[in-house]
Write an enzyme that holds these catalytic residues in place. Structure first.
Site, PDB file in Angstrom:
ATOM      1  N   HIS A 139      26.231 -74.861 -19.378  1.00 17.82           N
ATOM      2  CA  HIS A 139      25.142 -75.836 -19.259  1.00 17.82           C
ATOM      3  C   HIS A 139      23.772 -75.189 -19.416  1.00 17.82           C
ATOM      4  O   HIS A 139      22.786 -75.887 -19.646  1.00 17.82           O
ATOM      5  CB  HIS A 139      25.235 -76.614 -17.936  1.00 17.82           C
ATOM      6  CG  HIS A 139      24.842 -75.849 -16.720  1.00 17.82           C
ATOM      7  ND1 HIS A 139      25.759 -75.321 -15.833  1.00 17.82           N
ATOM      8  CD2 HIS A 139      23.630 -75.550 -16.196  1.00 17.82           C
ATOM      9  CE1 HIS A 139      25.132 -74.734 -14.842  1.00 17.82           C
ATOM     10  NE2 HIS A 139      23.832 -74.851 -15.037  1.00 17.82           N
ATOM     11  N   ASP A 170      32.498 -74.521 -18.053  1.00 17.09           N
ATOM     12  CA  ASP A 170      31.073 -74.221 -17.882  1.00 17.09           C
ATOM     13  C   ASP A 170      30.777 -72.734 -18.038  1.00 17.09           C
ATOM     14  O   ASP A 170      30.052 -72.149 -17.236  1.00 17.09           O
ATOM     15  CB  ASP A 170      30.578 -74.724 -16.517  1.00 17.09           C
ATOM     16  CG  ASP A 170      29.065 -74.933 -16.498  1.00 17.09           C
ATOM     17  OD1 ASP A 170      28.414 -74.642 -17.516  1.00 17.09           O
ATOM     18  OD2 ASP A 170      28.534 -75.374 -15.454  1.00 17.09           O
ATOM     19  N   SER A 251      22.127 -70.347 -12.097  1.00 13.95           N
ATOM     20  CA  SER A 251      23.286 -70.622 -12.944  1.00 13.95           C
ATOM     21  C   SER A 251      23.558 -69.470 -13.908  1.00 13.95           C
ATOM     22  O   SER A 251      22.674 -69.028 -14.633  1.00 13.95           O
ATOM     23  CB  SER A 251      23.053 -71.900 -13.753  1.00 13.95           C
ATOM     24  OG  SER A 251      23.167 -73.030 -12.939  1.00 13.95           O
TER      25      SER A 251
END
Length: 590
Positions: A139, A170, A251
């Site tokens: 993402h 992901d 992230s």
């Protein structure tokens, strides 16, 4: 916690996935709903997996080796002799391994599928793994147009390319060609799954008010290991819940345990204090090994089933289960899966590859822990077979089922309404100002955060419930009408499904476009939902199409993917759209 929602935490990352977990339904961005009595292994598949976990030996090879011009394989440092995670040691370990990722992305517009939305900037983290590669979240780089990375302590940003990306799990792998970037860089080794209450340190570049440019280390403990909703990919895979804060920008950063990586930070639970999630090593290794073996992302396998627990005694008696027998009830089978060949509704699956399945759908996992059996499915390699022990009408059977990854389902046996579409442009076809598109959940997301309530009810229900009955099937809708004399009076028929063209049922958007372009009748008829009908004079509509495209500055009446499909059997490259030269001004559009 029922009011909290999982969210991916790349900066400015807008992820909206309507996902059903255990029969529940989300209303926006993967909102967790109350538990239901149904255990789902359904498409979009809560992807499933097998993995053997062994207790730690407390002997670790070094997690860091240095790249140099003379020896790209590097050298190893002394091994740690314990699993305690010290925040300072994690910081030292990560200094030459963790990078900041800068992404410029541009998502397509599903309401105006011939153009993109405004570009946006996003920042995340990543870390170096063996082979001069950088691991980060999918993402963080989804729908990217330009990616840069910067190592700690350097003011220079380096261009990065995407080597592979897996939206289900992901994860993404970046490569940097610049040799200058790799000078002094080190790679981190992957460890194993931490046990409950073991400490981990999350390293990355979380964003904060007017800051977030320097590396950050946050320490926490492992509180849970189980299959979890992956918001970005709309799937369920194993994840590790920790009590360390994972904020936007974290992230893609590593969660370090001892001197190795225990996982990759990827999402948090909004509305809750310090609940974050990391992608565990088995999922990471499955992602990487598939790329190394095949050269591309292969995905995580799924059975394509929906199963129900058999905890009720009366239910068990009805299906002739003996007292010592446990298992789950098959309630729905994807008609395009291999399981549909051998399994039937109301079968009881009581073992997967010899592992007994409990009445609640779980199997043994580590030290007195349990995990849902779809985890055993998702770690199988593509085209591997699984042995299922089944109870049918009181008799035991054993069947062999070939497993396909969820990526295969999404590309070939995809759900009737795809849950997500990253890194690709939407399909569309325009004729006489009528804009036809396949129904997708990203299209429904254009209705806003509360798309479940604000989008057309009928389309929403089909998106969440219906399965395909044949390969390539799509729900084609009339998304809007670009007004012109030729279509006056039809403007209120938008958002309806197209059923037939000249009396022939359509299979997908490609089929519809071919039927329109090959029409030999004077009049063209579309049959829609609610018994609505559109009739056009074919020759007049063809002339009007060029006029409408020029008026709205649309470069082509058909999306590029449909053009390529029509010419994929030809050795010649696809020609440019027929109306691309209608106006020189259109040459710079697209």
């Amino acid at each position: 916690m029922l009011g909290a929602s999982l969210r991916a935490v790349g900066r400015l990352c807008s992820v909206r996935s309507g996902i059903r977990i255990g029969g529940g339904r989300s209303r926006s961005r993967g909102l967790l709903s109350a538990a239901s009595s149904t255990y789902h292994v359904l498409l979009p598949p809560p992807l499933s997996t097998t993995i053997t976990i062994t207790p730690p030996t407390f002997r670790f090879s070094s997690s860091v080796s240095h790249y140099s011009d003379s020896n790209c394989n590097g050298s190893q440092t002394d091994a740690f002799t314990h699993r305690d995670t010290n925040a300072y040691s994690a910081f030292e370990l990560a200094l030459d391994s963790v990078v900041k990722v800068f992404t410029v992305s541009s998502s397509p517009s599903y309401l105006l599928p011939w153009q993109n939305k405004s570009q946006r900037e996003m920042m995340g983290s990543g870390f170096v793994i063996p082979g001069k590669r950088i691991l980060t979240n999918a993402h963080v780089v989804a729908d990217h147009t330009f990616v840069l990375v910067r190592k700690h302590g350097s003011p220079t940003k380096y261009r990065a390319e995407i080597q592979a990306i897996g939206h289900e799990c992901d994860l993404a792998i970046l490569v940097v060609e610049s040799e200058e970037f790799w000078e002094g860089m080190s790679f981190l080794e992957l460890g194993d799954i931490p046990f409950l209450q073991e400490s981990v340190a999350v390293v990355g570049y979380p964003q904060a008010y007017n800051s977030g440019d320097n590396i950050s280390v946050t320490k926490g403990v492992v509180s849970r290991v189980e299959p979890t909703q992956y918001v970005h990919g709309a799937t369920q895979l194993m994840a590790i819940q920790i009590d360390a804060a994972i904020n936007p920008g974290n992230s893609g950063g590593p969660a370090i345990m001892g001197n190795s990586v225990a996982g990759v930070a990827f999402q948090n639970l909004s509305g809750a204090e310090n609940i974050g999630y990391i992608i565990p090593v088995p999922v990471i290794k499955h992602f990487i090994s598939g790329i190394e073996e095949t050269g591309k992302y292969v995905g995580f396998c799924s059975l394509g089933l929906s199963c129900q627990p058999t905890e009720n005694d009366q239910l068990r008696t009805h299906f002739q289960m003996r007292p010592e027998m446990t298992g789950v009830l098959v309630s729905k089978i994807n008609p395009l899966s291999d399981a549909h060949r051998v399994l039937k509704k109301d079968d009881i699956i009581f073992a997967f590859d010899g592992v007994p399945i409990a009445n609640d759908g779980t199997v043994p996992f580590r030290n007195r822990e349990r995990i849902t059996f779809d985890h055993l499915v998702s770690m199988k390699k593509p085209n591997e077979t699984a042995q299922l022990k089944v109870l049918r009408d009181g008799e035991e059977h054993e069947f062999s089922v070939t497993l396909q990854p969820g990526k295969y389902f999404f590309e070939n046996l995809q759900p009737l309404v795809p849950v997500h579409q990253f890194d690709k442009l939407p399909s569309y076809f325009i004729f006489a100002g009528l804009v036809f598109v396949p129904l997708t959940q990203p299209y429904l997301h254009e209705y806003g955060e509360d798309w479940y309530n604000t989008s057309p009810r009928r389309l929403c229900e089909r998106a969440l419930r219906e399965l395909p009955t044949r390969p390539g099937q799509q729900i084609v809708i009339l998304s809007q009408v670009l007004m012109d004399d030729i279509n006056a009076g039809y403007e209120r028929l938008s958002e309806l499904q197209v059923k037939k063209v000249n009396g022939v049922e359509i299979e997908n958007l490609k089929h519809l476009s071919e039927m329109v372009e090959n029409c030999r009748r004077e009049r063209l008829r579309f049959d829609l939902d609610d018994e609505r009908v559109i009739v056009l004079n074919y020759e007049s509509a063809k002339i009007a199409t060029s006029r409408i495209l020029k008026r709205h500055r649309i470069p082509s009446s058909i999306s590029r993917d449909l053009i390529v499909e029509k010419h994929n059997s030809s050795s010649e490259p696809p020609p440019p759209p027929a109306d691309a030269d209608a106006d020189a001004e259109l040459a710079c559009l697209g």
